[in-house]
Design an enzyme around this catalytic site. Structure first.
Site, PDB file in Angstrom:
ATOM      1  N   SER A  15      40.905  20.361  39.854  1.00 52.98           N
ATOM      2  CA  SER A  15      42.054  19.527  39.468  1.00 52.98           C
ATOM      3  C   SER A  15      43.275  19.743  40.346  1.00 52.98           C
ATOM      4  O   SER A  15      44.167  18.904  40.366  1.00 52.98           O
ATOM      5  CB  SER A  15      42.435  19.799  38.008  1.00 52.98           C
ATOM      6  OG  SER A  15      42.917  21.124  37.875  1.00 52.98           O
ATOM      7  N   GLY A  17      45.196  22.310  43.862  1.00 57.25           N
ATOM      8  CA  GLY A  17      45.145  23.390  44.840  1.00 57.25           C
ATOM      9  C   GLY A  17      43.921  23.390  45.745  1.00 57.25           C
ATOM     10  O   GLY A  17      43.522  22.362  46.306  1.00 57.25           O
ATOM     11  N   ASP A  56      34.748  23.707  31.582  1.00 55.78           N
ATOM     12  CA  ASP A  56      35.573  24.897  31.396  1.00 55.78           C
ATOM     13  C   ASP A  56      34.657  26.076  31.701  1.00 55.78           C
ATOM     14  O   ASP A  56      33.645  26.275  31.001  1.00 55.78           O
ATOM     15  CB  ASP A  56      36.089  24.949  29.948  1.00 55.78           C
ATOM     16  CG  ASP A  56      36.996  26.147  29.701  1.00 55.78           C
ATOM     17  OD1 ASP A  56      36.872  27.173  30.419  1.00 55.78           O
ATOM     18  OD2 ASP A  56      37.828  26.065  28.787  1.00 55.78           O
ATOM     19  N   SER A 134      37.221  34.212  46.646  1.00 53.91           N
ATOM     20  CA  SER A 134      37.759  35.515  46.277  1.00 53.91           C
ATOM     21  C   SER A 134      39.237  35.494  46.643  1.00 53.91           C
ATOM     22  O   SER A 134      39.952  34.540  46.334  1.00 53.91           O
ATOM     23  CB  SER A 134      36.983  36.617  47.015  1.00 53.91           C
ATOM     24  OG  SER A 134      37.567  37.867  46.837  1.00 53.91           O
ATOM     25  N   TYR A 148      44.237  40.932  38.399  1.00 53.94           N
ATOM     26  CA  TYR A 148      43.794  39.866  39.307  1.00 53.94           C
ATOM     27  C   TYR A 148      42.952  40.476  40.428  1.00 53.94           C
ATOM     28  O   TYR A 148      41.852  40.004  40.727  1.00 53.94           O
ATOM     29  CB  TYR A 148      45.013  39.129  39.869  1.00 53.94           C
ATOM     30  CG  TYR A 148      44.674  37.993  40.816  1.00 53.94           C
ATOM     31  CD1 TYR A 148      44.039  36.854  40.356  1.00 53.94           C
ATOM     32  CD2 TYR A 148      45.006  38.065  42.171  1.00 53.94           C
ATOM     33  CE1 TYR A 148      43.733  35.799  41.217  1.00 53.94           C
ATOM     34  CE2 TYR A 148      44.717  37.015  43.038  1.00 53.94           C
ATOM     35  CZ  TYR A 148      44.081  35.891  42.555  1.00 53.94           C
ATOM     36  OH  TYR A 148      43.776  34.857  43.419  1.00 53.94           O
ATOM     37  N   SER A 149      43.466  41.556  41.031  1.00 55.79           N
ATOM     38  CA  SER A 149      42.702  42.232  42.081  1.00 55.79           C
ATOM     39  C   SER A 149      41.354  42.713  41.547  1.00 55.79           C
ATOM     40  O   SER A 149      40.326  42.550  42.201  1.00 55.79           O
ATOM     41  CB  SER A 149      43.475  43.431  42.637  1.00 55.79           C
ATOM     42  OG  SER A 149      44.254  43.059  43.749  1.00 55.79           O
ATOM     43  N   ALA A 150      41.363  43.289  40.344  1.00 53.38           N
ATOM     44  CA  ALA A 150      40.102  43.785  39.769  1.00 53.38           C
ATOM     45  C   ALA A 150      39.101  42.645  39.607  1.00 53.38           C
ATOM     46  O   ALA A 150      37.907  42.809  39.895  1.00 53.38           O
ATOM     47  CB  ALA A 150      40.370  44.453  38.420  1.00 53.38           C
ATOM     48  N   SER A 151      39.588  41.481  39.173  1.00 53.64           N
ATOM     49  CA  SER A 151      38.668  40.345  38.982  1.00 53.64           C
ATOM     50  C   SER A 151      38.074  39.904  40.313  1.00 53.64           C
ATOM     51  O   SER A 151      36.896  39.553  40.398  1.00 53.64           O
ATOM     52  CB  SER A 151      39.391  39.173  38.292  1.00 53.64           C
ATOM     53  OG  SER A 151      40.302  38.520  39.163  1.00 53.64           O
ATOM     54  N   LYS A 152      38.880  39.955  41.367  1.00 54.43           N
ATOM     55  CA  LYS A 152      38.389  39.514  42.681  1.00 54.43           C
ATOM     56  C   LYS A 152      37.514  40.604  43.330  1.00 54.43           C
ATOM     57  O   LYS A 152      36.529  40.286  43.992  1.00 54.43           O
ATOM     58  CB  LYS A 152      39.568  39.132  43.587  1.00 54.43           C
ATOM     59  CG  LYS A 152      40.373  37.921  43.085  1.00 54.43           C
ATOM     60  CD  LYS A 152      39.543  36.642  43.046  1.00 54.43           C
ATOM     61  CE  LYS A 152      40.360  35.402  42.733  1.00 54.43           C
ATOM     62  NZ  LYS A 152      39.573  34.160  42.699  1.00 54.43           N
ATOM     63  N   PHE A 181      48.216  30.492  49.663  1.00 57.94           N
ATOM     64  CA  PHE A 181      48.184  29.070  50.009  1.00 57.94           C
ATOM     65  C   PHE A 181      49.081  28.310  49.043  1.00 57.94           C
ATOM     66  O   PHE A 181      49.344  28.776  47.929  1.00 57.94           O
ATOM     67  CB  PHE A 181      46.745  28.537  49.988  1.00 57.94           C
ATOM     68  CG  PHE A 181      46.034  28.837  51.274  1.00 57.94           C
ATOM     69  CD1 PHE A 181      46.120  27.970  52.351  1.00 57.94           C
ATOM     70  CD2 PHE A 181      45.333  30.020  51.438  1.00 57.94           C
ATOM     71  CE1 PHE A 181      45.528  28.278  53.568  1.00 57.94           C
ATOM     72  CE2 PHE A 181      44.730  30.338  52.653  1.00 57.94           C
ATOM     73  CZ  PHE A 181      44.831  29.452  53.718  1.00 57.94           C
ATOM     74  N   THR A 183      49.631  26.141  46.495  1.00 55.51           N
ATOM     75  CA  THR A 183      48.906  25.524  45.380  1.00 55.51           C
ATOM     76  C   THR A 183      49.718  25.736  44.100  1.00 55.51           C
ATOM     77  O   THR A 183      50.825  26.269  44.141  1.00 55.51           O
ATOM     78  CB  THR A 183      47.527  26.196  45.181  1.00 55.51           C
ATOM     79  OG1 THR A 183      47.742  27.515  44.665  1.00 55.51           O
ATOM     80  CG2 THR A 183      46.737  26.291  46.478  1.00 55.51           C
TER      81      THR A 183
HETATM   82  N1  LIG Z   1      46.719  29.869  46.157  1.00 59.24           N
HETATM   83  C1  LIG Z   1      46.535  31.065  46.648  1.00 59.24           C
HETATM   84  O1  LIG Z   1      47.431  31.639  47.277  1.00 59.24           O
HETATM   85  C2  LIG Z   1      45.209  31.764  46.477  1.00 59.24           C
HETATM   86  C3  LIG Z   1      44.942  32.878  47.285  1.00 59.24           C
HETATM   87  C4  LIG Z   1      43.715  33.520  47.156  1.00 59.24           C
HETATM   88  C5  LIG Z   1      42.791  33.060  46.234  1.00 59.24           C
HETATM   89  N2  LIG Z   1      43.089  31.988  45.446  1.00 59.24           N
HETATM   90  C6  LIG Z   1      42.083  31.535  44.490  1.00 59.24           C
HETATM   91  O2  LIG Z   1      41.828  30.174  44.692  1.00 59.24           O
HETATM   92  C7  LIG Z   1      41.290  29.614  43.490  1.00 59.24           C
HETATM   93  C8  LIG Z   1      41.992  28.321  43.201  1.00 59.24           C
HETATM   94  O3  LIG Z   1      43.351  28.580  42.888  1.00 59.24           O
HETATM   95  P1  LIG Z   1      44.537  27.684  43.447  1.00 59.24           P
HETATM   96  O4  LIG Z   1      45.361  28.532  44.305  1.00 59.24           O
HETATM   97  O5  LIG Z   1      44.039  26.401  43.969  1.00 59.24           O
HETATM   98  O6  LIG Z   1      45.389  27.505  42.098  1.00 59.24           O
HETATM   99  P2  LIG Z   1      45.593  26.215  41.151  1.00 59.24           P
HETATM  100  O7  LIG Z   1      46.205  25.124  41.932  1.00 59.24           O
HETATM  101  O8  LIG Z   1      46.318  26.749  39.959  1.00 59.24           O
HETATM  102  O9  LIG Z   1      44.107  25.789  40.763  1.00 59.24           O
HETATM  103  C9  LIG Z   1      43.336  26.544  39.859  1.00 59.24           C
HETATM  104  C10 LIG Z   1      42.225  25.677  39.353  1.00 59.24           C
HETATM  105  O10 LIG Z   1      41.392  26.475  38.477  1.00 59.24           O
HETATM  106  C11 LIG Z   1      41.230  25.758  37.292  1.00 59.24           C
HETATM  107  N3  LIG Z   1      40.910  26.581  36.149  1.00 59.24           N
HETATM  108  C12 LIG Z   1      41.587  27.637  35.633  1.00 59.24           C
HETATM  109  N4  LIG Z   1      40.955  28.111  34.565  1.00 59.24           N
HETATM  110  C13 LIG Z   1      39.845  27.346  34.396  1.00 59.24           C
HETATM  111  C14 LIG Z   1      38.781  27.340  33.467  1.00 59.24           C
HETATM  112  N5  LIG Z   1      38.726  28.195  32.437  1.00 59.24           N
HETATM  113  N6  LIG Z   1      37.788  26.416  33.611  1.00 59.24           N
HETATM  114  C15 LIG Z   1      37.838  25.514  34.617  1.00 59.24           C
HETATM  115  N7  LIG Z   1      38.815  25.465  35.516  1.00 59.24           N
HETATM  116  C16 LIG Z   1      39.812  26.365  35.393  1.00 59.24           C
HETATM  117  C17 LIG Z   1      42.526  24.998  37.090  1.00 59.24           C
HETATM  118  O11 LIG Z   1      42.315  23.973  36.164  1.00 59.24           O
HETATM  119  P3  LIG Z   1      43.447  23.400  35.173  1.00 59.24           P
HETATM  120  O12 LIG Z   1      44.189  22.389  36.002  1.00 59.24           O
HETATM  121  O13 LIG Z   1      42.661  22.815  34.058  1.00 59.24           O
HETATM  122  O14 LIG Z   1      44.284  24.568  34.744  1.00 59.24           O
HETATM  123  C18 LIG Z   1      42.738  24.504  38.516  1.00 59.24           C
HETATM  124  O15 LIG Z   1      41.937  23.382  38.778  1.00 59.24           O
HETATM  125  C19 LIG Z   1      41.459  30.684  42.418  1.00 59.24           C
HETATM  126  O16 LIG Z   1      40.224  31.340  42.215  1.00 59.24           O
HETATM  127  C20 LIG Z   1      42.472  31.635  43.028  1.00 59.24           C
HETATM  128  O17 LIG Z   1      42.332  32.941  42.527  1.00 59.24           O
HETATM  129  C21 LIG Z   1      44.275  31.327  45.548  1.00 59.24           C
END
Ligand SMILES: NC(=O)c1ccc[n+]([C@@H]2O[C@H](COP(=O)([O-])OP(=O)(O)OC[C@H]3O[C@@H](n4cnc5c(N)ncnc54)[C@H](OP(=O)(O)O)[C@@H]3O)[C@@H](O)[C@H]2O)c1
Length: 274
Positions: A15, A17, A56, A134, A148-152, A181, A183
């Site tokens: 949805s 990012g 979900d 990750s 968060y780090s532990a989960s990754k 990034f 997002t």
């Molecule tokens: N952005 C960064 O700097 C960064 C850096 C390293 C890693 N990451 C990782 O990249 C991934 C995407 O994050 P993002 O940065 O793009 O953030 P984001 O824009 O907040 O996107 C997160 C996405 O995960 C979905 N989500 C959360 N809980 C969920 C669930 N229970 N079931 C299904 N979907 C769920 C959200 O859906 P809803 O819209 O329904 O909430 C949203 O689509 C994550 O795993 C994050 O840890 C991000």
């Protein structure tokens, strides 16, 4: 069940990012993209050809129903991107067990749930790419992002093991380790309820949040992650780990390997305000 030459990918958390960027990018490259998400998709994305399936990742039935629907429609799933996730901030001591469980339920068990549902399908197909987002936080234990780090870190171990297990069946497992990034992650970040002014960590926590916000304000756009994903999917034998992000951040990966621990920690303390 019908099969076509077009390749099919399932993306969780599409949805916004990184998930959304990957979905749009692969669609433009000719993939049949199943954007799995909790909320309704944008009309423009549907009109462009993205296929929406509700999912979900914390819910067994929701994951099973989504995969059954995709298989009924497409007949095959060539690739999976485990992307859904969120972040909790706060000192480990200030993070309640409920908050910690919620973090692991989405970021770790969510990925495990989808992998367990798809692994038998990809094994039977005799091929597949199973890619998981990750983080650099999965390589380095970041202060005040401990859960968060532990989960990754947990995902790193899971995927490292899974890669061995699925290899003989032609299923390739890879991890993408992004830096910051641009997002909705910061906006969606949860603060541990006890991380307030009464916390023993309050001043250092707030300083680290400030440093993090400054980094996030200049973070690159997530289409860079989508390009890395595209490259992984084009490879018959991708390597396990793929780091992506601003050079000033990704440098921590070789630094952690090369520097004495005390030096590395000093660098990280300076960079994070902790
Ligand atoms: N952005 C960064 O700097 C960064 C850096 C390293 C890693 N990451 C990782 O990249 C991934 C995407 O994050 P993002 O940065 O793009 O953030 P984001 O824009 O907040 O996107 C997160 C996405 O995960 C979905 N989500 C959360 N809980 C969920 C669930 N229970 N079931 C299904 N979907 C769920 C959200 O859906 P809803 O819209 O329904 O909430 C949203 O689509 C994550 O795993 C994050 O840890 C991000």
């Amino acid at each position: 069940m019908k099969q076509t030459a077009q390749k099919t990918i399932l993306i969780t958390g599409a949805s916004s990012g990184i998930g959304q960027a990957c979905a749009r990018h692969l669609l433009a490259k000719g993939w049949r993209v199943y954007a799995c998400q909790r909320s309704a998709p944008l009309d423009a994305d549907l009109q462009a050809g993205l296929r929406f399936v509700p999912m979900d990742v914390t819910d067994d039935a929701s994951v099973a129903q989504a995969i059954a629907k995709i298989l009924a429609e497409a007949g095959i799933i060539h690739a999976l991107l485990n992307n859904a996730g969120f972040a909790i901030a706060g000192a480990i001591e200030d993070t309640s067990m409920e908050e910690a469980r919620a973090q692991m339920e989405t970021n770790f068990f969510g990925v495990l749930r989808v992998c367990r549902a798809l692994a038998p399908i990809m094994r039977a197909q005799g091929h597949g790419h199973l890619v998981t987002i990750s983080s650099l936080a999965g390589v380095i234990g970041l202060p005040f992002s401990g859960l968060y780090s532990a989960s990754k870190f947990a995902l790193e171990g899971l995927c490292e093991s899974l890669r061995f297990e699925l290899r003989p069946f032609g299923v390739r497992v890879a991890l993408i380790e992004p830096g910051d990034f641009d997002t909705a992650l910061p906006a969606n970040r949860r603060r541990a309820a006890a991380a307030g002014p009464n916390s023993a960590y309050s001043a250092r926590f707030e300083a680290s949040q400030k440093a993090q916000a400054a980094d996030e304000a200049k973070a690159p756009k997530p289409h860079l992650v989508a390009r890395v994903l595209e490259r992984i999917l084009a490879q018959r034998r991708p390597k396990l780990r793929h780091v992506v992000g601003a050079a000033g951040q990704t440098i921590v990966v070789p630094l952690k390997r090369l520097l004495p621990q005390a030096w590395f920690e000093a660098v990280l303390r300076a960079a994070t305000g902790a």
